[in-house]
Design a protein around this motif. Structure first.
Motif, mmCIF file in Angstrom:
data_model
loop_
_atom_site.group_PDB
_atom_site.id
_atom_site.type_symbol
_atom_site.label_atom_id
_atom_site.label_comp_id
_atom_site.label_asym_id
_atom_site.label_seq_id
_atom_site.Cartn_x
_atom_site.Cartn_y
_atom_site.Cartn_z
ATOM 1 N N VAL A 118 9.459 56.797 28.599
ATOM 2 C CA VAL A 118 9.460 58.240 28.839
ATOM 3 C C VAL A 118 8.240 58.857 28.163
ATOM 4 O O VAL A 118 7.940 58.562 26.997
ATOM 5 C CB VAL A 118 10.747 58.884 28.293
ATOM 6 N N SER A 119 7.523 59.710 28.874
ATOM 7 C CA SER A 119 6.296 60.322 28.350
ATOM 8 C C SER A 119 6.604 61.355 27.266
ATOM 9 O O SER A 119 7.684 61.953 27.252
ATOM 10 C CB SER A 119 5.527 61.005 29.482
ATOM 11 N N PRO A 120 5.672 61.595 26.345
ATOM 12 C CA PRO A 120 5.851 62.639 25.329
ATOM 13 C C PRO A 120 6.027 64.015 25.978
ATOM 14 O O PRO A 120 5.378 64.325 26.978
ATOM 15 C CB PRO A 120 4.540 62.579 24.526
ATOM 16 N N GLU A 121 6.888 64.830 25.387
ATOM 17 C CA GLU A 121 7.152 66.173 25.885
ATOM 18 C C GLU A 121 6.885 67.205 24.791
ATOM 19 O O GLU A 121 6.862 66.883 23.604
ATOM 20 C CB GLU A 121 8.602 66.283 26.371
ATOM 21 N N GLY A 122 6.704 68.449 25.215
ATOM 22 C CA GLY A 122 6.463 69.528 24.262
ATOM 23 C C GLY A 122 5.201 69.325 23.451
ATOM 24 O O GLY A 122 5.182 69.594 22.243
ATOM 25 N N LEU A 134 -1.917 67.184 16.308
ATOM 26 C CA LEU A 134 -1.104 66.873 17.479
ATOM 27 C C LEU A 134 0.366 67.041 17.133
ATOM 28 O O LEU A 134 0.794 66.711 16.025
ATOM 29 C CB LEU A 134 -1.342 65.426 17.929
ATOM 30 N N SER A 135 1.136 67.553 18.096
ATOM 31 C CA SER A 135 2.576 67.625 17.903
ATOM 32 C C SER A 135 3.275 67.359 19.225
ATOM 33 O O SER A 135 2.718 67.601 20.298
ATOM 34 C CB SER A 135 2.988 68.988 17.341
ATOM 35 N N TRP A 136 4.494 66.847 19.138
ATOM 36 C CA TRP A 136 5.300 66.522 20.311
ATOM 37 C C TRP A 136 6.767 66.516 19.897
ATOM 38 O O TRP A 136 7.097 66.501 18.701
ATOM 39 C CB TRP A 136 4.887 65.163 20.891
ATOM 40 N N ASN A 204 3.711 56.780 30.690
ATOM 41 C CA ASN A 204 2.606 57.485 31.310
ATOM 42 C C ASN A 204 2.051 58.469 30.275
ATOM 43 O O ASN A 204 2.791 58.975 29.433
ATOM 44 C CB ASN A 204 3.055 58.244 32.550
ATOM 45 N N SER A 205 0.770 58.732 30.354
ATOM 46 C CA SER A 205 0.177 59.666 29.401
ATOM 47 C C SER A 205 0.595 61.099 29.734
ATOM 48 O O SER A 205 0.920 61.434 30.879
ATOM 49 C CB SER A 205 -1.342 59.550 29.434
ATOM 50 N N THR A 206 0.575 61.939 28.707
ATOM 51 C CA THR A 206 0.831 63.370 28.858
ATOM 52 C C THR A 206 -0.444 64.114 28.514
ATOM 53 O O THR A 206 -1.086 63.845 27.501
ATOM 54 C CB THR A 206 1.964 63.826 27.921
ATOM 55 N N TYR A 207 -0.805 65.049 29.380
ATOM 56 C CA TYR A 207 -2.031 65.848 29.172
ATOM 57 C C TYR A 207 -1.741 66.953 28.184
ATOM 58 O O TYR A 207 -0.784 67.720 28.334
ATOM 59 C CB TYR A 207 -2.486 66.416 30.507
ATOM 60 N N CYS A 208 -2.594 67.064 27.150
ATOM 61 C CA CYS A 208 -2.385 68.055 26.079
ATOM 62 C C CYS A 208 -3.337 69.224 26.159
ATOM 63 O O CYS A 208 -3.310 70.096 25.282
ATOM 64 C CB CYS A 208 -2.533 67.381 24.717
#
Length: 211
Positions: A118-122, A134-136, A204-208
């Motif tokens: 599961v990709s990083p959220e928030g 960075l925060s997630w 999958n990567s998450t765009y920040c």
């Protein structure tokens, strides 16, 4: 050179003399050599070529990053390498057109890491006191220390950077000191993703966003 399939009485793949053999929908097919077209390319063909050229150039620009980020996907797709899989993803999912109807890479849709986690959220990314913050939102599934966070910085103006296992996925935040980027005046697109370092799997990567 051709390769025999299913023994001497089976079909073949490749070139024998002036004919080519290949498999089409489970059937062995033989055709003659293709003749070079003398017709001028259509507008659709020219647009397709532009897209291919753009995607190849972009993937070449970030090759070390996608070679890392697509390594586990390669093991599930025999016959396609990491670089080809990245090209395929960007061509299908991350191409837009600008106001002049020219193809452009949509950086928000690019995935530099791919996998079943599961990709990083928030996610949030910002510069603070010369450091990258960075925060997630921590995922309860990834509380073990074998789950790490990967970071990729991609610029369209200069080479980017890849930072592996910069923090435990359960931390929810981290600070990264990247001295060379602090001196630059370029924009960097930030991507993060989870990594199961024990079983060998990515999210999958998450765009920040852009920093």
């Amino acid at each position: 050179m051709a390769i025999l399939e299913d023994g001497p009485n089976g079909g073949f793949r490749g070139k024998v003399g002036s004919v080519y053999g290949y498999n089409l929908n489970g059937k062995c097919v033989i055709r003659g050599a293709r003749k070079k077209s003398t017709k001028p390319p259509t507008a659709a063909q020219l647009a397709h070529r532009q897209k291919i050229k753009l995607v190849s150039k972009f993937c070449g620009w970030i090759k070390p990053i996608v070679n890392f980020g697509y390594q586990f996907e390669e093991t599930k797709n025999s016959g396609r390498g990491k670089f080809q899989l990245a090209q395929q993803h960007i061509f299908k999912n991350a191409l837009d057109v600008d106001v002049e109807n020219q193809p452009v890479i949509n950086m928000e849709k690019v995935q530099v890491f791919v996998g079943e986690l599961v990709s990083p959220e928030g996610v949030l990314a910002r510069w603070e006191d010369g450091l990258l913050k960075l925060s997630w939102i921590p995922n309860p599934k990834y509380g073990d220390s074998m789950f790490k966070l990967n970071l990729a910085l991609v610029s369209l103006d200069r080479e980017g950077d890849l930072k592996m296992a910069i923090a435990d996925a359960a931390q929810g935040e981290c600070t990264v000191d990247i001295a060379t980027f602090r001196k630059d005046k370029f924009d960097y697109h930030v991507y993060i993703g989870f990594w199961d370092t024990y079983h060998g799997a990515f999210s999958n990567s998450t765009y920040c966003g852009v920093i």
